[in-house]
Design a protein around this motif. Sequence first.
Motif, PDB file in Angstrom:
ATOM      1  N   ASP A  63       0.845  -1.197   0.000  1.00  0.00           N
ATOM      2  CA  ASP A  63       0.000   0.000   0.000  1.00  0.00           C
ATOM      3  C   ASP A  63       0.880   1.247   0.000  1.00  0.00           C
ATOM      4  OD1 ASP A  63      -1.793   2.029   0.350  1.00  0.00           O
ATOM      5  OD2 ASP A  63      -2.699   1.231   2.181  1.00  0.00           O
TER       6      ASP A  63
ATOM      7  N   LYS B   5       0.303   4.237   0.590  1.00  0.00           N
ATOM      8  CA  LYS B   5       0.031   5.190   1.672  1.00  0.00           C
ATOM      9  C   LYS B   5       0.921   4.927   2.883  1.00  0.00           C
ATOM     10  CE  LYS B   5      -4.814   5.973   0.398  1.00  0.00           C
ATOM     11  NZ  LYS B   5      -6.240   5.842   0.821  1.00  0.00           N
TER      12      LYS B   5
ATOM     13  N   TRP C 250       3.902   4.065   2.801  1.00  0.00           N
ATOM     14  CA  TRP C 250       5.271   4.480   2.505  1.00  0.00           C
ATOM     15  C   TRP C 250       5.400   5.953   2.115  1.00  0.00           C
ATOM     16  CZ3 TRP C 250       8.891   1.332   4.065  1.00  0.00           C
ATOM     17  CH2 TRP C 250       8.595  -0.021   4.192  1.00  0.00           C
ATOM     18  N   GLU C 251       4.384   6.732   2.382  1.00  0.00           N
ATOM     19  CA  GLU C 251       4.476   8.152   2.054  1.00  0.00           C
ATOM     20  C   GLU C 251       5.662   8.775   2.791  1.00  0.00           C
ATOM     21  OE1 GLU C 251       0.767   9.996   2.941  1.00  0.00           O
ATOM     22  OE2 GLU C 251      -0.292   9.082   1.249  1.00  0.00           O
TER      23      GLU C 251
END
Length: 225
Positions: A96, A98, A100-101
């Motif tokens: 996902d 998100k 790893w933002e």
Amino acid sequence: MTKGLCLESRWKSELHWRRTGQQSRSERTQSALLDAAEELILEKGTDATSIADIAKRAGSSVGAVYHHFKDKTALYYALFHRMTATYEALNKQASDPKIWEGATIKDLFRGYLEIVLTTTRENSAAKAAASAVIADFPELNAHYCEIQAETRKALLTLVMERRGEIGAPDAENAAAFAIDQLSAMLRVYLDATLRPAALAPLDEDQFVAQSVELVSRYLELPRAK
């Protein structure tokens, strides 16, 4: 605490086989039978483990085993799929974007290594039992290889979203090669029989740090200031 370790705790919250308190009576019986089979396979091997052994270890009857599983092969397949379900759930969550933002490629590699090492350690008995099952039922190995390939593919996708960090030419091929090397190093590190002398003294933190440094140099990633 590294970024990878911080992210790790978020990923693992939903990864395990349904907790006992969430299971029905039938599911608890099935889980107990699978747990018993797992223990016995590690003690005696797949061939020497009988349905009667599994029932006795689980505190159930032979009839209960056959109520849940057609035969011993079906039980072993279920044991294998219980382990792979954990890894598939992990892969889905870990891919996902998100999560790893704000992460760099180094963060991705570090997180990948830490998650695999931790998950393998926490599920060592399940993985060992599943490996024994795979040895007797080679057709299951194809599915396990697919899961591993999907993991590498998902990691490559995340890395290529940050391709601007890669200084090496032909960024995508270089990144794919780096990920394959990380995967190979993990396999060797986790299997003591394959581990070269140079890796033997390394603890997990040292292994992660040196592996990330190695692929970072190969990909010509930005150096820490």
